[in-house]
Design an enzyme around this catalytic site. Structure first.
Site, PDB file in Angstrom:
ATOM      1  CG  HIS A  84      -1.812  -1.126   1.354  1.00 19.50           C
ATOM      2  ND1 HIS A  84      -2.262  -1.582   2.562  1.00 19.50           N
ATOM      3  CD2 HIS A  84      -2.367  -1.927   0.425  1.00 19.50           C
ATOM      4  CE1 HIS A  84      -3.063  -2.625   2.373  1.00 19.50           C
ATOM      5  NE2 HIS A  84      -3.138  -2.854   1.083  1.00 19.50           N
ATOM      6  CE  LYS A 107       1.776   3.383   5.748  1.00 16.72           C
ATOM      7  NZ  LYS A 107       1.157   2.283   5.005  1.00 16.72           N
ATOM      8  CE1 TYR A 123      -0.253   1.989   9.337  1.00 18.01           C
ATOM      9  CE2 TYR A 123      -0.589  -0.095  10.458  1.00 18.01           C
ATOM     10  CZ  TYR A 123      -1.003   0.851   9.539  1.00 18.01           C
ATOM     11  OH  TYR A 123      -2.162   0.658   8.836  1.00 18.01           O
ATOM     12  CG  ASP A 157      -4.209  -5.735  -0.246  1.00 14.74           C
ATOM     13  OD1 ASP A 157      -4.211  -4.552  -0.671  1.00 14.74           O
ATOM     14  OD2 ASP A 157      -3.975  -6.019   0.939  1.00 14.74           O
TER      15      ASP A 157
END
Length: 188
Positions: free
Chosen positions: A61, A70, A130, A169
């Site tokens: 992503h 991140k 995250y 996905d």
């Protein structure tokens, strides 16, 4: 903390100092000053937490606008975490790096803006947390197919295992069709 450049130098493996005894452990997972001194000068605006079962693959992503840096870690179980460089001007453009993150090793990975990110759960379950440098913007989210031959990511799956994927996905585009970033981190 120890900060180690990976095969893609902008992606950093972070090994925090963990202080443990019979009661458990303590570790500092974020310290703005210490991370800035280590070359990770980030401001975070959002924290996320996901729980997934074995063989769940989330990714790859990224956001075409509002790209997110991140700082990722696995607080329960284990994941194989992957970052793919989407910056056309980068010497590592189109390359990937993968690291195991687990509750055992307590490692973190810094994935800067301009990268696609994903992970595969290798334990029975995994909690993945995250910090993000920009807000989630679903209208700008994109995904690259996890099994793209051009990337040849070496996911730790046996030949008989298929990952558990979201519909998004499973329909992701291949790397050659994916939108990428120019030298300024802008969409190109």
């Amino acid at each position: 903390m120890e900060v180690i450049a990976t095969r893609i130098p902008d992606v950093k493996l972070i090994k925090p100092k963990v202080f443990g005894d019979d009661r458990g452990f303590f570790m500092e997972t974020w310290n703005e000053r210490a991370f800035a001194e280590a070359g990770i000068d980030a401001t975070f605006v959002q924290d996320n937490h996901s729980r997934s079962v074995k063989n769940t693959l989330r990714g790859l992503h990224y956001q075409i606008k509002q790209p997110q840096g991140k700082l990722v870690r696995c607080t329960k179980g284990e994941v194989f975490d992957v970052a793919v460089d989407l910056r056309k001007s980068s010497p590592t453009f189109g390359q990937w790096v993968g690291e195991y993150l687990s509750e055992e090793n307590q490692h973190q990975l810094w994935v800067p803006p301009g990268f696609a990110h994903g992970f595969l759960v290798t334990s029975e379950t995994a909690d993945f947390q995250y910090k993000c440098t920009d807000y989630y913007a679903p209208e700008y989210e994109r995904a690259i197919h996890w099994e793209d031959e051009a990337l040849s990511i070496e996911w730790p799956l046996s030949s008989s295992d298929l990952p558990l994927l979201s519909e998004k996905d499973s329909k992701a585009v291949v790397f050659s069709e994916a939108e990428k970033y120019d030298q300024h981190g802008e969409l190109q």
